[in-house]
Design a protein around this motif. Structure first.
Motif, PDB file in Angstrom:
ATOM      1  N   LYS A 127       0.744  -1.133   0.124  1.00  0.00           N
ATOM      2  CA  LYS A 127       0.037   0.091  -0.121  1.00  0.00           C
ATOM      3  C   LYS A 127       1.007   1.241   0.262  1.00  0.00           C
ATOM      4  CE  LYS A 127      -3.482  -0.199   2.905  1.00  0.00           C
ATOM      5  NZ  LYS A 127      -4.262  -0.386   4.265  1.00  0.00           N
ATOM      6  N   THR A 128       1.798   1.144   0.938  1.00  0.00           N
ATOM      7  CA  THR A 128       2.779   2.492   0.932  1.00  0.00           C
ATOM      8  C   THR A 128       3.636   2.692  -0.290  1.00  0.00           C
ATOM      9  OG1 THR A 128       2.835   2.158   3.322  1.00  0.00           O
ATOM     10  CG2 THR A 128       4.362   3.763   2.419  1.00  0.00           C
ATOM     11  N   GLU A 129       4.450   1.609  -0.574  1.00  0.00           N
ATOM     12  CA  GLU A 129       5.243   1.804  -1.617  1.00  0.00           C
ATOM     13  C   GLU A 129       4.948   1.492  -2.811  1.00  0.00           C
ATOM     14  OE1 GLU A 129       8.652   2.501  -1.322  1.00  0.00           O
ATOM     15  OE2 GLU A 129       8.210   2.550   1.128  1.00  0.00           O
ATOM     16  N   HIS A 130       3.815   0.839  -3.088  1.00  0.00           N
ATOM     17  CA  HIS A 130       3.318   0.567  -4.721  1.00  0.00           C
ATOM     18  C   HIS A 130       1.961   1.383  -4.775  1.00  0.00           C
ATOM     19  CE1 HIS A 130       6.669  -1.705  -5.585  1.00  0.00           C
ATOM     20  NE2 HIS A 130       6.586  -2.308  -4.267  1.00  0.00           N
ATOM     21  N   HIS A 131       1.476   2.078  -3.908  1.00  0.00           N
ATOM     22  CA  HIS A 131       0.052   2.777  -3.803  1.00  0.00           C
ATOM     23  C   HIS A 131      -1.181   1.764  -4.058  1.00  0.00           C
ATOM     24  CE1 HIS A 131       2.796   6.251  -3.485  1.00  0.00           C
ATOM     25  NE2 HIS A 131       3.485   5.744  -4.302  1.00  0.00           N
ATOM     26  N   MET A 132      -1.108   0.579  -3.553  1.00  0.00           N
ATOM     27  CA  MET A 132      -2.198  -0.541  -3.898  1.00  0.00           C
ATOM     28  C   MET A 132      -3.220  -0.136  -2.927  1.00  0.00           C
ATOM     29  SD  MET A 132      -1.084  -4.446  -4.489  1.00  0.00           S
ATOM     30  CE  MET A 132      -0.283  -4.135  -6.064  1.00  0.00           C
ATOM     31  N   GLY A 133      -4.303  -0.600  -3.404  1.00  0.00           N
ATOM     32  CA  GLY A 133      -5.391  -0.781  -2.590  1.00  0.00           C
ATOM     33  C   GLY A 133      -5.407  -1.813  -1.556  1.00  0.00           C
ATOM     34  N   HIS A 134      -6.003  -1.809  -0.308  1.00  0.00           N
ATOM     35  CA  HIS A 134      -5.984  -2.651   0.659  1.00  0.00           C
ATOM     36  C   HIS A 134      -6.506  -4.060   0.414  1.00  0.00           C
ATOM     37  CE1 HIS A 134      -5.709  -4.509   4.844  1.00  0.00           C
ATOM     38  NE2 HIS A 134      -6.772  -4.987   4.385  1.00  0.00           N
ATOM     39  N   GLY A 135      -7.542  -4.302  -0.503  1.00  0.00           N
ATOM     40  CA  GLY A 135      -8.004  -5.369  -1.237  1.00  0.00           C
ATOM     41  C   GLY A 135      -7.104  -5.941  -2.043  1.00  0.00           C
ATOM     42  N   HIS A 136      -6.657  -5.470  -2.701  1.00  0.00           N
ATOM     43  CA  HIS A 136      -5.617  -6.053  -3.719  1.00  0.00           C
ATOM     44  C   HIS A 136      -4.445  -6.614  -3.050  1.00  0.00           C
ATOM     45  CE1 HIS A 136      -7.445  -3.551  -7.708  1.00  0.00           C
ATOM     46  NE2 HIS A 136      -8.127  -4.679  -7.351  1.00  0.00           N
ATOM     47  N   ALA A 137      -3.669  -5.625  -2.286  1.00  0.00           N
ATOM     48  CA  ALA A 137      -2.635  -6.090  -1.532  1.00  0.00           C
ATOM     49  C   ALA A 137      -2.951  -7.228  -0.767  1.00  0.00           C
ATOM     50  CB  ALA A 137      -2.045  -5.005  -0.643  1.00  0.00           C
ATOM     51  N   ASN A 138      -3.995  -7.292   0.053  1.00  0.00           N
ATOM     52  CA  ASN A 138      -4.305  -8.456   0.784  1.00  0.00           C
ATOM     53  C   ASN A 138      -4.504  -9.633  -0.097  1.00  0.00           C
ATOM     54  OD1 ASN A 138      -4.670  -9.421   3.635  1.00  0.00           O
ATOM     55  ND2 ASN A 138      -6.833  -9.779   2.834  1.00  0.00           N
ATOM     56  N   ALA A 139      -5.137  -9.615  -1.239  1.00  0.00           N
ATOM     57  CA  ALA A 139      -5.226 -10.690  -2.127  1.00  0.00           C
ATOM     58  C   ALA A 139      -4.160 -11.361  -2.603  1.00  0.00           C
ATOM     59  CB  ALA A 139      -6.129 -10.269  -3.299  1.00  0.00           C
ATOM     60  N   ILE A 140      -2.902 -10.470  -2.790  1.00  0.00           N
ATOM     61  CA  ILE A 140      -1.698 -11.061  -3.430  1.00  0.00           C
ATOM     62  C   ILE A 140      -0.979 -11.653  -2.070  1.00  0.00           C
ATOM     63  CG2 ILE A 140       0.690 -10.397  -4.110  1.00  0.00           C
ATOM     64  CD1 ILE A 140      -0.621  -7.952  -5.486  1.00  0.00           C
ATOM     65  N   VAL A 141      -1.026 -11.199  -0.927  1.00  0.00           N
ATOM     66  CA  VAL A 141      -0.478 -11.698  -0.023  1.00  0.00           C
ATOM     67  C   VAL A 141      -0.875 -13.058   0.544  1.00  0.00           C
ATOM     68  CG1 VAL A 141       0.372 -11.392   2.564  1.00  0.00           C
ATOM     69  CG2 VAL A 141       0.455  -9.475   0.879  1.00  0.00           C
ATOM     70  N   ALA A 142      -2.257 -13.038   0.629  1.00  0.00           N
ATOM     71  CA  ALA A 142      -2.896 -14.379   0.805  1.00  0.00           C
ATOM     72  C   ALA A 142      -2.835 -15.464  -0.211  1.00  0.00           C
ATOM     73  CB  ALA A 142      -4.454 -13.891   1.123  1.00  0.00           C
ATOM     74  N   TYR A 143      -2.598 -15.138  -1.075  1.00  0.00           N
ATOM     75  CA  TYR A 143      -2.594 -16.089  -2.192  1.00  0.00           C
ATOM     76  C   TYR A 143      -0.949 -16.900  -2.137  1.00  0.00           C
ATOM     77  CZ  TYR A 143      -1.991 -18.147  -6.833  1.00  0.00           C
ATOM     78  OH  TYR A 143      -1.564 -19.278  -7.881  1.00  0.00           O
ATOM     79  N   VAL A 144      -0.159 -15.723  -2.120  1.00  0.00           N
ATOM     80  CA  VAL A 144       1.325 -16.394  -1.995  1.00  0.00           C
ATOM     81  C   VAL A 144       1.285 -17.087  -0.459  1.00  0.00           C
ATOM     82  CG1 VAL A 144       3.696 -15.502  -1.521  1.00  0.00           C
ATOM     83  CG2 VAL A 144       2.254 -14.376  -3.320  1.00  0.00           C
ATOM     84  N   LYS A 145       0.828 -16.504   0.378  1.00  0.00           N
ATOM     85  CA  LYS A 145       1.203 -17.262   1.688  1.00  0.00           C
ATOM     86  C   LYS A 145       0.358 -18.619   1.665  1.00  0.00           C
ATOM     87  CE  LYS A 145       0.685 -16.006   5.630  1.00  0.00           C
ATOM     88  NZ  LYS A 145       0.101 -15.273   6.964  1.00  0.00           N
ATOM     89  N   SER A 146      -0.808 -18.897   0.918  1.00  0.00           N
ATOM     90  CA  SER A 146      -1.360 -20.258   0.648  1.00  0.00           C
ATOM     91  C   SER A 146      -0.448 -21.124  -0.089  1.00  0.00           C
ATOM     92  CB  SER A 146      -2.712 -19.772   0.079  1.00  0.00           C
ATOM     93  OG  SER A 146      -3.452 -21.101  -0.425  1.00  0.00           O
ATOM     94  N   GLU A 147      -0.094 -20.402  -1.143  1.00  0.00           N
ATOM     95  CA  GLU A 147       0.815 -21.304  -2.316  1.00  0.00           C
ATOM     96  C   GLU A 147       2.143 -21.793  -1.669  1.00  0.00           C
ATOM     97  OE1 GLU A 147       0.098 -22.408  -5.429  1.00  0.00           O
ATOM     98  OE2 GLU A 147      -1.967 -21.835  -4.514  1.00  0.00           O
ATOM     99  N   LEU A 148       2.692 -20.946  -0.789  1.00  0.00           N
ATOM    100  CA  LEU A 148       4.024 -21.459  -0.016  1.00  0.00           C
ATOM    101  C   LEU A 148       3.742 -22.167   1.207  1.00  0.00           C
ATOM    102  CD1 LEU A 148       5.758 -17.908   0.276  1.00  0.00           C
ATOM    103  CD2 LEU A 148       6.612 -19.771  -1.106  1.00  0.00           C
ATOM    104  N   ALA A 149       2.451 -22.379   1.587  1.00  0.00           N
ATOM    105  CA  ALA A 149       2.208 -23.518   2.673  1.00  0.00           C
ATOM    106  C   ALA A 149       2.030 -24.898   2.094  1.00  0.00           C
ATOM    107  CB  ALA A 149       1.167 -22.842   3.276  1.00  0.00           C
TER     108      ALA A 149
END
Length: 82
Positions: free
Chosen positions: A59-81
């Motif tokens: 959100k801070t460095e890339h000016h991304m909205g919260h929903g978009h940022a959270n979706a990416i992080v949630a997806y990556v965490k799920s895949e890494l698990a």
């Protein structure tokens, strides 16, 4: 070692991604970067930062909205698990 720790999903035959990945077409369009770049950045950052810290960084460095940022992080965490 694979080129990417987490790879961008391939849309199914109906073209509709589900879960956090459903945001990916909009993220690519809005921020003009391929999803694979975002996934790589987030996968590396999650090695040393917590979920919400990575969301805040997007959100801070890339000016991304919260929903978009959270979706990416949630997806990556799920895949890494896997």
């Amino acid at each position: 070692m694979p080129e990417h720790r987490v790879t961008a999903p391939t849309p199914p035959a109906d073209g509709k991604l589900k879960g956090p990945a459903s945001y990916f077409p909009s993220i690519e369009k809005t921020y003009a970067r391929p999803m694979q770049e975002w996934l790589d950045l987030v996968a590396d950052r999650l090695d040393s930062h917590r979920h919400m810290d990575v969301v805040a960084w997007l959100k801070t460095e890339h000016h991304m909205g919260h929903g978009h940022a959270n979706a990416i992080v949630a997806y990556v965490k799920s895949e890494l698990a896997r």
